[in-house]
Design a protein around this motif. Sequence first.
Motif, PDB file in Angstrom:
ATOM      1  N   LEU A  59      -1.727  12.545  -8.052  1.00  0.00           N
ATOM      2  CA  LEU A  59      -2.599  13.467  -7.329  1.00  0.00           C
ATOM      3  C   LEU A  59      -2.278  14.904  -7.743  1.00  0.00           C
ATOM      4  CD1 LEU A  59      -4.754  13.966  -5.166  1.00  0.00           C
ATOM      5  CD2 LEU A  59      -2.911  13.964  -3.453  1.00  0.00           C
ATOM      6  N   LEU A  75      -3.237   3.298  -8.152  1.00  0.00           N
ATOM      7  CA  LEU A  75      -3.543   3.042  -6.734  1.00  0.00           C
ATOM      8  C   LEU A  75      -4.112   1.649  -6.499  1.00  0.00           C
ATOM      9  CD1 LEU A  75      -5.105   6.267  -5.140  1.00  0.00           C
ATOM     10  CD2 LEU A  75      -3.142   4.964  -4.315  1.00  0.00           C
ATOM     11  N   VAL A 107       6.700  12.096  -1.076  1.00  0.00           N
ATOM     12  CA  VAL A 107       5.353  12.309  -1.620  1.00  0.00           C
ATOM     13  C   VAL A 107       5.119  13.794  -1.919  1.00  0.00           C
ATOM     14  CG1 VAL A 107       2.899  12.276  -1.010  1.00  0.00           C
ATOM     15  CG2 VAL A 107       4.307  10.239  -0.637  1.00  0.00           C
ATOM     16  N   SER A 139       0.838  -1.211   0.000  1.00  0.00           N
ATOM     17  CA  SER A 139       0.000   0.000   0.000  1.00  0.00           C
ATOM     18  C   SER A 139       0.870   1.257   0.000  1.00  0.00           C
ATOM     19  CB  SER A 139      -0.928   0.000   1.215  1.00  0.00           C
ATOM     20  OG  SER A 139      -0.199  -0.020   2.430  1.00  0.00           O
ATOM     21  N   GLU A 140       1.974   1.243   0.724  1.00  0.00           N
ATOM     22  CA  GLU A 140       2.886   2.395   0.723  1.00  0.00           C
ATOM     23  C   GLU A 140       3.575   2.539  -0.634  1.00  0.00           C
ATOM     24  OE1 GLU A 140       4.317   2.718   5.392  1.00  0.00           O
ATOM     25  OE2 GLU A 140       5.234   1.209   4.082  1.00  0.00           O
ATOM     26  N   GLU A 152       2.179   1.730  -3.488  1.00  0.00           N
ATOM     27  CA  GLU A 152       1.156   2.349  -4.335  1.00  0.00           C
ATOM     28  C   GLU A 152       1.079   3.856  -4.098  1.00  0.00           C
ATOM     29  OE1 GLU A 152      -2.105  -1.239  -5.053  1.00  0.00           O
ATOM     30  OE2 GLU A 152      -2.212  -0.047  -3.217  1.00  0.00           O
ATOM     31  N   ILE A 153       1.189   4.280  -2.833  1.00  0.00           N
ATOM     32  CA  ILE A 153       1.165   5.709  -2.511  1.00  0.00           C
ATOM     33  C   ILE A 153       2.376   6.417  -3.118  1.00  0.00           C
ATOM     34  CG2 ILE A 153       1.374   7.385  -0.625  1.00  0.00           C
ATOM     35  CD1 ILE A 153      -0.287   5.437   1.089  1.00  0.00           C
ATOM     36  N   THR A 167       7.036  10.668   3.456  1.00  0.00           N
ATOM     37  CA  THR A 167       6.237  11.896   3.418  1.00  0.00           C
ATOM     38  C   THR A 167       6.920  12.977   2.587  1.00  0.00           C
ATOM     39  OG1 THR A 167       5.293  11.422   5.594  1.00  0.00           O
ATOM     40  CG2 THR A 167       5.168  13.700   4.811  1.00  0.00           C
ATOM     41  N   SER A 217       1.835   6.647  -6.884  1.00  0.00           N
ATOM     42  CA  SER A 217       0.680   7.419  -7.344  1.00  0.00           C
ATOM     43  C   SER A 217       0.637   8.846  -6.825  1.00  0.00           C
ATOM     44  CB  SER A 217      -0.616   6.695  -6.953  1.00  0.00           C
ATOM     45  OG  SER A 217      -0.712   6.553  -5.549  1.00  0.00           O
ATOM     46  N   SER A 218       1.521   9.218  -5.900  1.00  0.00           N
ATOM     47  CA  SER A 218       1.486  10.578  -5.344  1.00  0.00           C
ATOM     48  C   SER A 218       1.649  11.628  -6.432  1.00  0.00           C
ATOM     49  CB  SER A 218       2.586  10.740  -4.289  1.00  0.00           C
ATOM     50  OG  SER A 218       3.859  10.408  -4.817  1.00  0.00           O
TER      51      SER A 218
END
Length: 447
Positions: free
Chosen positions: A60, A394, A106, A49-50, A52-53, A103, A56-57
Amino acid sequence: MHDLQQAASRYVYLPAAVAAIGGLLFGFDTAVINGAIVFLKSQFGLSDSETEIAASSLLLGCIVGASLAGFTSDRFGRKRVLLAAAALFTLSSLGSALPRDLTQFVIARVIGGLAIGIASTLSPLYIAEISPAKSRGLMVSLNQLAIVIGILLSYSVNYLLTGAGPTNWRWMFASAAVPSICFLIALLFISESPRWLVQQDRESEAKHFLSKMVGSEAASREINAIRDAIAAESGNLFDPSFRRPIVVAIFIALFSQFTGINTIIYYGALVFLEHVPHQTSATALWANVMIGAINFIATILGMSLIDRAGRKPLLMSAFAGMALSLVAISAAIHFQASGLVVLIFVLTYVTCFAVGVGTGTWVIMTEICPARIRGRAMSVATIALWCGTLLVTLTFLSLVSALSAPGTFLLYAMVAIAAFLFVWRLVPETKGRTLEEVDSWWRARSA
């Protein structure tokens, strides 16, 4: 005649090539994650999941950037907003190379996404607005060619940096600063879009640009056609007469993503490492280089066909070929075929996409949106495209976990079949028509 052709080369091809650098950065910044994610995931110990983040960041930011591009370019001009995008590209490429945790990474990637969202809307739009009708498909395709050059360049850089140590992924991202700065400088020397100038009652500037390209008499006719098209439109994005072209543009954008191309562009290395026997990081990244090279060659083929074969036949052929290729990829992974067999089917899939969908999507989107709202309508369609990209990125690893890799690629094959039927029934052919003629066709259909 020779002097006029030289002027056209200078006043059309060079500005178009500069604008297309935005496409190169679009391709590089979106695809560089493919190789870097393998090492980023290891260094930061990311879960699926991280991961994917992290992947995909960027997307966004693309959605936000595309949503800003329309009204800002209609107000301030295509050139000024592209300059802002170039500055953001530079900031993001350096910021993505320096994070100490997920963080910070991202945040830097979201900034890059803002730049990509703007450039993905305005680069093809600007090129369409400066191009003659007879060569507009080829000219707009320069942007798609630049995108695949950027993808190939990022894959090549990733491969070359594979053995550069545990911080190699930082250099992968930092390398984008060089073309970003070149883009920023080159934009200072190009003209503003003549269609935007007419919308701003700056017809003398627009005529000066067009005269250099097609001569004074033809420039006057073009100015009159642009003025008439603008006067005929209300400018309200929600006007019922605009509904059909906007819906077609949105669905074409979504289908281009829901058929799964970015699972290969963003996760190709992971797919080969985790679902194909006997692969290493080096072989997976080398497969990426092959994919990027085929993408580049097939895009050139698509550019050569777009103004001869037409937009609709290319799109239909591409979606049909992608559906068959996705079924083959699914079967190859299910039966644990060799890496070479899987790669061949992946290359076939990428070829079909690049020849028809990659080239045709941006051309159709720029051509069917009415003049008075073209900036905002392109923004809406591009937002839809990036929303589709974000959703696919995602959910891909989660879908693989839930359906298996073969099941996920079969799902994308079903979407490709739906895309074929949509183009066959609802997408008009715009080959050889001026943008104003396309506007008139839509008005006649909505009357």
